[in-house]
Motif scaffolding. Structure first.
Motif, PDB file in Angstrom:
ATOM      1  N   PRO A   1      -0.941  -4.049   6.889  1.00 45.83           N
ATOM      2  CA  PRO A   1      -1.210  -3.246   5.706  1.00 45.83           C
ATOM      3  C   PRO A   1      -1.859  -4.494   4.578  1.00 45.83           C
ATOM      4  O   PRO A   1      -1.723  -5.572   4.586  1.00 45.83           O
ATOM      5  N   LEU A   2      -2.761  -3.718   3.768  1.00 46.80           N
ATOM      6  CA  LEU A   2      -3.299  -4.529   2.587  1.00 46.80           C
ATOM      7  C   LEU A   2      -2.947  -4.035   1.195  1.00 46.80           C
ATOM      8  O   LEU A   2      -2.942  -2.903   1.058  1.00 46.80           O
ATOM      9  N   PRO A   3      -3.121  -5.139   0.234  1.00 45.29           N
ATOM     10  CA  PRO A   3      -2.943  -4.343  -1.024  1.00 45.29           C
ATOM     11  C   PRO A   3      -4.216  -3.632  -1.361  1.00 45.29           C
ATOM     12  O   PRO A   3      -5.143  -3.834  -0.964  1.00 45.29           O
ATOM     13  N   HIS A   4      -3.884  -2.656  -2.385  1.00 42.45           N
ATOM     14  CA  HIS A   4      -5.031  -1.729  -2.543  1.00 42.45           C
ATOM     15  C   HIS A   4      -6.036  -2.284  -2.945  1.00 42.45           C
ATOM     16  O   HIS A   4      -7.323  -1.956  -2.902  1.00 42.45           O
ATOM     17  N   HIS A   5      -5.929  -3.478  -3.830  1.00 41.12           N
ATOM     18  CA  HIS A   5      -7.279  -4.079  -4.449  1.00 41.12           C
ATOM     19  C   HIS A   5      -8.344  -4.581  -3.686  1.00 41.12           C
ATOM     20  O   HIS A   5      -9.518  -5.125  -4.007  1.00 41.12           O
TER      21      HIS A   5
ATOM     22  N   ALA B   1       0.756  -1.298   0.120  1.00 43.01           N
ATOM     23  CA  ALA B   1      -0.158  -0.165  -0.016  1.00 43.01           C
ATOM     24  C   ALA B   1       0.851   1.416   0.115  1.00 43.01           C
ATOM     25  O   ALA B   1       0.311   2.433  -0.252  1.00 43.01           O
ATOM     26  N   TYR B   2       2.049   0.994   0.061  1.00 39.29           N
ATOM     27  CA  TYR B   2       3.092   2.181   0.163  1.00 39.29           C
ATOM     28  C   TYR B   2       3.084   3.054  -1.362  1.00 39.29           C
ATOM     29  O   TYR B   2       3.872   2.565  -1.994  1.00 39.29           O
ATOM     30  N   GLY B   3       2.466   4.321  -1.120  1.00 36.57           N
ATOM     31  CA  GLY B   3       2.591   4.944  -2.450  1.00 36.57           C
ATOM     32  C   GLY B   3       1.671   4.501  -3.569  1.00 36.57           C
ATOM     33  O   GLY B   3       1.892   4.662  -4.687  1.00 36.57           O
ATOM     34  N   SER B   4       0.637   3.645  -3.116  1.00 35.42           N
ATOM     35  CA  SER B   4       0.024   2.906  -4.163  1.00 35.42           C
ATOM     36  C   SER B   4      -1.070   4.067  -5.056  1.00 35.42           C
ATOM     37  O   SER B   4      -1.032   3.874  -6.405  1.00 35.42           O
ATOM     38  N   PHE B   5      -1.152   5.433  -4.655  1.00 32.22           N
ATOM     39  CA  PHE B   5      -1.521   6.288  -5.574  1.00 32.22           C
ATOM     40  C   PHE B   5      -0.732   6.650  -6.820  1.00 32.22           C
ATOM     41  O   PHE B   5      -1.230   7.162  -7.493  1.00 32.22           O
TER      42      PHE B   5
ATOM     43  N   PHE C   1      -5.342  15.966   0.916  1.00 33.17           N
ATOM     44  CA  PHE C   1      -6.593  16.013   0.020  1.00 33.17           C
ATOM     45  C   PHE C   1      -7.580  14.936   0.843  1.00 33.17           C
ATOM     46  O   PHE C   1      -8.748  15.397   1.292  1.00 33.17           O
ATOM     47  N   GLY C   2      -7.109  13.667   1.023  1.00 28.42           N
ATOM     48  CA  GLY C   2      -8.064  12.838   1.652  1.00 28.42           C
ATOM     49  C   GLY C   2      -8.453  11.922   0.635  1.00 28.42           C
ATOM     50  O   GLY C   2      -9.755  11.374   0.687  1.00 28.42           O
ATOM     51  N   LEU C   3      -7.822  11.298  -0.203  1.00 30.47           N
ATOM     52  CA  LEU C   3      -8.025  10.280  -1.087  1.00 30.47           C
ATOM     53  C   LEU C   3      -8.871   9.259  -0.813  1.00 30.47           C
ATOM     54  O   LEU C   3      -9.960   8.729  -1.319  1.00 30.47           O
ATOM     55  N   VAL C   4      -8.423   8.652   0.563  1.00 32.57           N
ATOM     56  CA  VAL C   4      -9.037   7.458   1.184  1.00 32.57           C
ATOM     57  C   VAL C   4     -10.577   7.697   1.580  1.00 32.57           C
ATOM     58  O   VAL C   4     -11.611   6.923   1.405  1.00 32.57           O
ATOM     59  N   ALA C   5     -10.776   8.940   1.757  1.00 29.69           N
ATOM     60  CA  ALA C   5     -12.293   9.287   2.061  1.00 29.69           C
ATOM     61  C   ALA C   5     -12.884   9.299   0.888  1.00 29.69           C
ATOM     62  O   ALA C   5     -14.315   8.793   0.737  1.00 29.69           O
ATOM     63  N   LEU C   6     -12.509   9.580  -0.195  1.00 24.48           N
ATOM     64  CA  LEU C   6     -13.102   9.763  -1.455  1.00 24.48           C
ATOM     65  C   LEU C   6     -13.478   8.423  -1.884  1.00 24.48           C
ATOM     66  O   LEU C   6     -14.399   8.037  -2.596  1.00 24.48           O
ATOM     67  N   GLU C   7     -12.391   7.413  -1.796  1.00 23.73           N
ATOM     68  CA  GLU C   7     -12.465   6.035  -2.229  1.00 23.73           C
ATOM     69  C   GLU C   7     -13.806   5.383  -1.408  1.00 23.73           C
ATOM     70  O   GLU C   7     -14.616   4.619  -1.907  1.00 23.73           O
TER      71      GLU C   7
END
Length: 365
Positions: free
Chosen positions: A249-253, A17-21, A274-280
């Motif tokens: 930690p978990l894989p992004h998928h 998950a490290y830098g998955s974005f 920003f807060g990308l994880v909230a958007l997800e």
């Protein structure tokens, strides 16, 4: 167009998950016609002065190799300093445009002291464009570093709505091996780094205060970080150790399934670019309770698809979590609007805009 993308965060098998974005950005760019990326990045998460020196020394050497032996039309550095600073030679010595993407932590670092501010300002003013992932960050860059507004493009990482979409909660719970009867299990979910800035200590105390009235609630923390041991001790001292799950930690998928299984997503950060994880989470039709800080109000619309609270105020956090867990009508209204909110930040749309910026600076411009 060939892009040399340099980042201090990138996933690996050990740290999926490290830098998955950043990895998602690379994937999206390469799906655009005529776009190709070469990635130079750090994939080790370990911290500490010695380890950081080794990591960034390797990043510097790998960037140097790209400068000498690779062909590229543009350099894109994720995070202003130190990554953007290390990327400067790769851009300037080749006469190629540098685009720096700011995610928030780099702005905080740049304000820490005078030397860091000078180095951050140098990178920003040498860059041809600066991508800020929120309007909040754009204002910070203008105000703190006197960056001309015309140099800034506000483009967030976007959410892949083909991956993050609502799944039936019963099915998601069953896939995770949890109780497939959602009325009997209400998951409060957090996904992110286990660090002080994420406000996890107040979250534990808030959860402890409401747990007696909600015996079916469970707090799930997805991620890793230096705060984990303290969080485990705090959960134990609060008497909620059996009600808190640390998944690691978990894989992004795998994150979309957890978000669909959750009744509520929480992001009680003290700071957030920003807060990308909230958007997800919103893309999965999961209402959000988050701090009113940084770029989060650009993601979560208060009393429309979630609730915003002052950072660090565990009483307010507890009240809003309790409200959404008990008021099924309000929860349903927020859930029904969440997906539409996320669609305005669709990944493909954001990537297309980013590709447009790159092409405007490329060899044919």
């Amino acid at each position: 167009m060939k892009v040399l993308l340099i980042s201090n965060m990138y996933p690996s098998k050990k740290y999926p998950a490290y830098g998955s974005f950043v990895q998602e950005t690379v994937r999206g760019l390469e799906e655009l016609e005529g776009m190709e990326c070469q990635v130079v990045a750090i994939s080790e998460r370990e911290a500490g002065l010695k380890k950081n020196l080794l990591k960034y020394s390797r990043l510097f050497l790998d960037t140097g190799k790209a400068l000498l032996f690779s062909s590229y039309d543009l350099v894109n550095a994720h995070y202003i300093f130190p990554t953007g600073f290390l990327a400067l030679p790769a851009a300037l010595l080749r006469g190629k445009p540098l685009v720096v993407t700011s995610h928030g932590g780099d702005v905080r670092l740049g304000k820490k002291n005078a030397p860091l501010k000078a180095l951050t300002s140098l990178v920003l003013h040498k860059a041809r464009r600066v991508v800020a992932v929120s309007h909040y960050l754009a204002r910070e860059l203008e105000g703190e570093f006197s960056l001309p507004r015309e140099k800034i493009e506000v483009i967030n990482c976007g959410v892949d709505t083909d991956k993050f979409f609502p799944r039936p909660r019963e099915k998601a719970l069953a896939e995770l091996g949890l109780n497939p009867r959602p009325k009997e299990e209400k998951i409060i979910l957090f996904v992110g780094n286990l660090i002080e800035l994420k406000g996890l200590m107040p979250l534990l105390r808030a959860f402890a205060s409401i747990s007696p009235s909600l015996p079916q609630a469970r707090l799930v923390l997805v991620g890793e970080g230096p705060l984990k041991e303290r969080l485990l001790q705090e959960a134990s001292s609060l008497g909620i150790k059996d009600r808190v799950t640390f998944t690691g930690p978990l894989p992004h998928h795998r994150i979309p399934t957890w978000m669909s299984a959750a009744h509520l997503f929480v992001l009680p950060s003290y700071q957030e670019g920003f807060g990308l994880v909230a958007l997800e989470a919103l893309a999965c039709a999961t209402p959000v309770v988050a701090s009113r800080v940084g770029g989060l109000p650009e993601v979560v619309t208060h009393e429309r698809d979630g609730l915003l609270v002052p950072p660090g105020e565990e009483k307010a956090l507890a009240e809003k979590i309790l409200l959404l867990l008990k008021d099924e009508k309000l929860h349903g209204e927020f859930s029904s609007r969440a997906r539409d909110s996320a669609l305005g930040h669709d990944f493909k749309r954001q990537i297309k805009r980013l590709g447009g910026v790159f092409h405007s600076l490329g060899p044919s411009s």
